[in-house]
Write an enzyme that holds these catalytic residues in place. Structure first.
Site, PDB file in Angstrom:
ATOM      1  N   TRP A 154      33.467  43.990  43.953  1.00  0.00           N
ATOM      2  CA  TRP A 154      33.542  45.279  44.651  1.00  0.00           C
ATOM      3  C   TRP A 154      34.541  45.293  45.798  1.00  0.00           C
ATOM      4  CZ3 TRP A 154      32.525  43.522  49.383  1.00  0.00           C
ATOM      5  CH2 TRP A 154      31.705  42.404  49.488  1.00  0.00           C
ATOM      6  N   ASN A 155      35.118  44.148  46.159  1.00  0.00           N
ATOM      7  CA  ASN A 155      35.924  44.150  47.388  1.00  0.00           C
ATOM      8  C   ASN A 155      37.311  44.770  47.203  1.00  0.00           C
ATOM      9  OD1 ASN A 155      36.481  41.878  45.845  1.00  0.00           O
ATOM     10  ND2 ASN A 155      37.066  40.644  47.596  1.00  0.00           N
ATOM     11  N   LYS A 178      34.260  45.565  33.245  1.00  0.00           N
ATOM     12  CA  LYS A 178      33.003  45.904  33.914  1.00  0.00           C
ATOM     13  C   LYS A 178      33.212  45.809  35.420  1.00  0.00           C
ATOM     14  CE  LYS A 178      29.493  43.724  35.439  1.00  0.00           C
ATOM     15  NZ  LYS A 178      29.242  44.551  36.633  1.00  0.00           N
ATOM     16  N   PRO A 179      33.179  46.959  36.098  1.00  0.00           N
ATOM     17  CA  PRO A 179      33.290  46.910  37.559  1.00  0.00           C
ATOM     18  C   PRO A 179      31.968  46.445  38.163  1.00  0.00           C
ATOM     19  CG  PRO A 179      33.002  49.186  36.824  1.00  0.00           C
ATOM     20  CD  PRO A 179      33.040  48.324  35.584  1.00  0.00           C
ATOM     21  N   GLU A 253      38.501  33.481  38.957  1.00  0.00           N
ATOM     22  CA  GLU A 253      39.025  33.602  40.328  1.00  0.00           C
ATOM     23  C   GLU A 253      37.814  33.718  41.232  1.00  0.00           C
ATOM     24  OE1 GLU A 253      42.015  33.110  41.014  1.00  0.00           O
ATOM     25  OE2 GLU A 253      43.059  33.447  39.130  1.00  0.00           O
ATOM     26  N   GLY A 255      35.311  32.068  44.821  1.00  0.00           N
ATOM     27  CA  GLY A 255      35.255  32.150  46.283  1.00  0.00           C
ATOM     28  C   GLY A 255      36.301  31.293  46.973  1.00  0.00           C
ATOM     29  N   CYS A 287      38.800  37.474  49.156  1.00  0.00           N
ATOM     30  CA  CYS A 287      38.729  36.066  48.751  1.00  0.00           C
ATOM     31  C   CYS A 287      39.759  35.288  49.543  1.00  0.00           C
ATOM     32  CB  CYS A 287      38.976  35.947  47.259  1.00  0.00           C
ATOM     33  SG  CYS A 287      40.532  36.650  46.735  1.00  0.00           S
ATOM     34  N   GLU A 388      31.177  29.963  52.359  1.00  0.00           N
ATOM     35  CA  GLU A 388      32.146  31.063  52.401  1.00  0.00           C
ATOM     36  C   GLU A 388      31.546  32.185  53.258  1.00  0.00           C
ATOM     37  OE1 GLU A 388      32.820  33.308  48.765  1.00  0.00           O
ATOM     38  OE2 GLU A 388      34.807  33.893  49.470  1.00  0.00           O
ATOM     39  N   LYS A 458      39.642  23.380  42.831  1.00  0.00           N
ATOM     40  CA  LYS A 458      38.253  22.957  43.074  1.00  0.00           C
ATOM     41  C   LYS A 458      37.284  24.109  42.726  1.00  0.00           C
ATOM     42  CE  LYS A 458      39.010  21.314  47.391  1.00  0.00           C
ATOM     43  NZ  LYS A 458      38.828  20.532  48.610  1.00  0.00           N
ATOM     44  N   GLY A 461      38.113  28.120  41.416  1.00  0.00           N
ATOM     45  CA  GLY A 461      38.438  28.750  40.144  1.00  0.00           C
ATOM     46  C   GLY A 461      39.164  27.897  39.146  1.00  0.00           C
ATOM     47  N   GLU A 465      46.344  33.845  37.713  1.00  0.00           N
ATOM     48  CA  GLU A 465      46.742  35.238  37.533  1.00  0.00           C
ATOM     49  C   GLU A 465      48.116  35.384  38.198  1.00  0.00           C
ATOM     50  OE1 GLU A 465      43.479  37.672  39.039  1.00  0.00           O
ATOM     51  OE2 GLU A 465      42.546  37.585  37.064  1.00  0.00           O
TER      52      GLU A 465
HETATM   53  P1  NAD Z   1      29.581  38.365  42.103  1.00  0.00           P
HETATM   54  O1  NAD Z   1      29.943  37.093  41.454  1.00  0.00           O
HETATM   55  O2  NAD Z   1      28.200  38.578  42.530  1.00  0.00           O
HETATM   56  O3  NAD Z   1      29.951  39.607  41.154  1.00  0.00           O
HETATM   57  C1  NAD Z   1      31.234  39.773  40.591  1.00  0.00           C
HETATM   58  C2  NAD Z   1      31.105  40.550  39.281  1.00  0.00           C
HETATM   59  O4  NAD Z   1      30.360  39.758  38.355  1.00  0.00           O
HETATM   60  C3  NAD Z   1      30.364  41.877  39.398  1.00  0.00           C
HETATM   61  O5  NAD Z   1      30.954  42.813  38.517  1.00  0.00           O
HETATM   62  C4  NAD Z   1      28.965  41.512  38.919  1.00  0.00           C
HETATM   63  O6  NAD Z   1      28.239  42.614  38.421  1.00  0.00           O
HETATM   64  C5  NAD Z   1      29.286  40.518  37.815  1.00  0.00           C
HETATM   65  N1  NAD Z   1      28.200  39.598  37.474  1.00  0.00           N
HETATM   66  C6  NAD Z   1      27.205  39.142  38.284  1.00  0.00           C
HETATM   67  N2  NAD Z   1      26.390  38.310  37.581  1.00  0.00           N
HETATM   68  C7  NAD Z   1      26.898  38.234  36.324  1.00  0.00           C
HETATM   69  C8  NAD Z   1      26.516  37.527  35.148  1.00  0.00           C
HETATM   70  N3  NAD Z   1      25.462  36.720  35.128  1.00  0.00           N
HETATM   71  N4  NAD Z   1      27.266  37.668  34.036  1.00  0.00           N
HETATM   72  C9  NAD Z   1      28.359  38.458  34.037  1.00  0.00           C
HETATM   73  N5  NAD Z   1      28.763  39.163  35.117  1.00  0.00           N
HETATM   74  C10 NAD Z   1      28.052  39.049  36.250  1.00  0.00           C
HETATM   75  O7  NAD Z   1      30.605  38.476  43.311  1.00  0.00           O
HETATM   76  P2  NAD Z   1      30.595  39.523  44.503  1.00  0.00           P
HETATM   77  O8  NAD Z   1      29.601  39.103  45.506  1.00  0.00           O
HETATM   78  O9  NAD Z   1      30.499  40.881  43.924  1.00  0.00           O
HETATM   79  O10 NAD Z   1      32.078  39.306  45.093  1.00  0.00           O
HETATM   80  C11 NAD Z   1      32.358  38.442  46.130  1.00  0.00           C
HETATM   81  C12 NAD Z   1      32.859  37.095  45.650  1.00  0.00           C
HETATM   82  O11 NAD Z   1      34.037  37.258  44.877  1.00  0.00           O
HETATM   83  C13 NAD Z   1      33.255  36.200  46.790  1.00  0.00           C
HETATM   84  O12 NAD Z   1      32.809  34.889  46.564  1.00  0.00           O
HETATM   85  C14 NAD Z   1      34.774  36.240  46.769  1.00  0.00           C
HETATM   86  O13 NAD Z   1      35.423  35.146  47.364  1.00  0.00           O
HETATM   87  C15 NAD Z   1      35.029  36.338  45.316  1.00  0.00           C
HETATM   88  N6  NAD Z   1      36.381  36.867  45.058  1.00  0.00           N
HETATM   89  C16 NAD Z   1      37.327  36.027  44.546  1.00  0.00           C
HETATM   90  C17 NAD Z   1      38.626  36.481  44.338  1.00  0.00           C
HETATM   91  C18 NAD Z   1      39.691  35.585  43.771  1.00  0.00           C
HETATM   92  O14 NAD Z   1      40.692  36.114  43.290  1.00  0.00           O
HETATM   93  N7  NAD Z   1      39.535  34.277  43.798  1.00  0.00           N
HETATM   94  C19 NAD Z   1      38.947  37.794  44.669  1.00  0.00           C
HETATM   95  C20 NAD Z   1      37.968  38.615  45.215  1.00  0.00           C
HETATM   96  C21 NAD Z   1      36.673  38.133  45.397  1.00  0.00           C
END
Ligand code: NAD
Length: 486
Positions: A154-155, A178-179, A253, A255, A287, A388, A458, A461, A465
């Site tokens: 969602w960020n 899937k958003p 990708e 945390g 992130c 994080e 590590k 991820g 991309e």
């Molecule tokens: P999250 O992992 O809870 O959710 C991300 C997505 O995954 C959502 O669409 C969610 O509905 C889905 N999801 C959750 N459980 C699932 C499952 N069991 N199977 C399939 N899909 C599932 O993450 P969040 O809290 O929404 O986002 C924050 C995290 O994302 C932070 O750790 C941040 O660092 C990371 N992030 C990483 C990057 C990057 O490019 N490395 C970019 C942005 C955010």
């Protein structure tokens, strides 16, 4: 209590039109007010299946097009989307919470990424190995994978989607996205606009829903050939385990806890500004954000005070109110988690220099706000060092020298981004070589370029991309040998 009118949405865009999901509804909340303003039907297994089938049917024709033709179609659709940015900007702010300025930056970047891969569609070249033996030549073909599942948090709902969508489509795949359950609206409209702009039906589909139901259904669907995931490390681990069945391709990708190293010879004003911008942008929910600062002790007092001063001056306010420099956190739970990490770090021995609480402003009551926070000199095993922190709270430590800074920087399970501030080129080079992270900025911060591969080391991820490298993750290679004999 809700005072806004709640609008109901069908929840999916499949095969070029709106599709009514039949799963549990998701509430969409305005993080600036705490009010629910929309309800979106969540995707059931059946809805995911309908979307994957549509994408599967569209694959044959889409993948058979010339790559430049796919680029041309995507480019036209992206231009149509761009004409509607003024409509998308307030929608993104309303469901995500970020300031209108940050929504503008995000959406403009999303279009840029689409256009970047449109450009690359004219530059794709394969490899060849002439004269492997007398009269024998080899070439390497690249074929698209099929239907790709894109799961996004969602960020940055739109840029993180486009990082996947653009290379996937140009390479000839079709996509079901899937958003996050809390930010479905911008993505649904985004998909509708791209389809209106000429993307053929079924090439790009969106199904809203929870991670546990809709996300799992997408990851485990037998016709999905790859999952491109951005989100937290624990969910990334689950997805990697689920994808093992069928040996599905994954890019993850995840945390980050990016370290920033400030040496005594750096431009200290620029470094302090970068620390503030790099931590508090998007309310710290990025992130790639500066999440730990290590500053040489000889210049630490001034730098720490400069960073804390910038934090105290930031104007916190609703994203849709002019002049707000930092909006709310995305959910109450997210705010409470950050507040808890700050409290536990202070209890362990850190010194609070700014923030540390929700704002007292009555106008912000109801929203999920937290003041920009700076904590100095906590123990190195305090929560803000080891976990994080996904919000506006920055820990700072003093270090003796570069060796100690690098050792501390690497003492994290994460390895996403990092930055080093120094005027000494040798020092910068040494740091870039030794820091365990997918990106190191020298005298610069947290800006990702479409031209350069991006991805974590590590626990941050797997896979890349951006850049030409992204195509490797949306294609299979095949070596073809042209022999000399019949
Ligand atoms: P999250 O992992 O809870 O959710 C991300 C997505 O995954 C959502 O669409 C969610 O509905 C889905 N999801 C959750 N459980 C699932 C499952 N069991 N199977 C399939 N899909 C599932 O993450 P969040 O809290 O929404 O986002 C924050 C995290 O994302 C932070 O750790 C941040 O660092 C990371 N992030 C990483 C990057 C990057 O490019 N490395 C970019 C942005 C955010």
């Amino acid at each position: 209590m809700t005072t806004e009118t709640i609008t109901r949405f069908a929840g999916a865009f499949v095969d070029g039109r709106e599709h009514a999901n039949d799963g549990d509804p998701l509430a969409v909340t305005n993080p600036g007010t705490g009010e629910v303003f929309a309800e979106v039907a969540g995707g059931s297994e059946r809805d995911v299946d309908a979307a994957v089938r549509a994408a599967s049917s569209a694959f044959e024709e889409w993948s058979a097009q010339a790559v430049s033709k796919r680029g041309e179609i995507l480019g036209r659709a992206a231009r149509h989307l761009e004409e509607h940015l003024e409509e998308l900007i307030p929608l993104l702010t309303r469901e995500q919470g970020k300031t209108l300025r940050d929504s503008h930056i995000e959406l403009t970047k999303a279009v840029d990424t689409l256009m970047h891969y449109v450009g690359l569609s004219k530059a794709l070249r394969g490899a060849h190995a002439p004269n492997l033996a007398p009269g024998v030549d080899g070439i390497v073909l690249r074929r698209p994978l099929g239907v790709v599942g894109a799961i996004v948090p969602w960020n940055f709902p739109t840029t993180l989607l486009c990082n996947k969508l653009a290379p996937a489509l140009v390479a000839g795949n079709t996509v079901v996205a899937k958003p996050a359950g809390t930010t479905p609206l911008t993505t649904l409209r985004f998909c509708e606009l791209l389809c209106e702009g000429g993307l053929p039906a079924g090439v790009f589909n969106v199904v809203s829903g929870s991670g546990s139901v809709t996300g799992t259904a997408l990851v485990t669907h037998p016709q999905i050939r790859k999952i491109a995931f951005t989100g937290s490390t624990p969910v990334g681990e689950q997805i990697m385990a689920l994808a093992a069945r069928g040996i599905k391709r994954v890019t993850l990708e995840l945390g980050g806890s990016d370290p920033m190293i400030i040496c005594e010879d750096a431009d200290l004003d620029a470094a302090a500004s970068a620390a503030s911008m790099g931590r508090f942008y998007n309310c710290g929910q990025a992130c790639l954000a500066i999440k730990r600062v290590y500053v040489f002790e000889s210049v630490a007092d001034g730098v720490i005070e400069a960073i804390a001063d910038k934090a105290r001056r930031l104007k916190v306010g609703r994203g849709d109110v002019k002049g707000s420099q930092m909006g709310p956190l995305h959910t109450a739970g997210q705010r409470d988690e950050v507040a808890g990490q700050v409290e536990r770090t202070l209890a362990a021995g850190g010194t609070l220099l700014a923030g540390g609480a929700a704002p007292e402003d009555a106008e912000l009551e109801g929203g999920f706000f937290y003041m920009p926070t700076v904590v100095a000199d906590s123990p190195h095993d305090a929560p803000m060092a080891t976990e994080e922190v996904f919000g506006p709270a920055l820990p700072i430590w003093r270090v003796r020298d570069l060796d100690e800074a690098i050792e501390r920087a690497n003492a994290s399970p994460f390895g996403l981004g990092s930055s080093v501030w120094t005027r000494d080129l040798q020092r910068a080079r040494r740091a870039a070589e030794r820091i365990e992270a997918g990106y190191t900025w020298i005298n610069s911060r947290t800006k990702v370029y479409d031209e350069l591969p991006f991805g974590g080391w590590k626990s941050s991820g797997y896979g890349k991309e951006h850049g030409m490298e992204a195509f490797d993750y949306y294609t299979e290679s095949k070596s073809v040998v042209f022999g000399s004999q019949a």
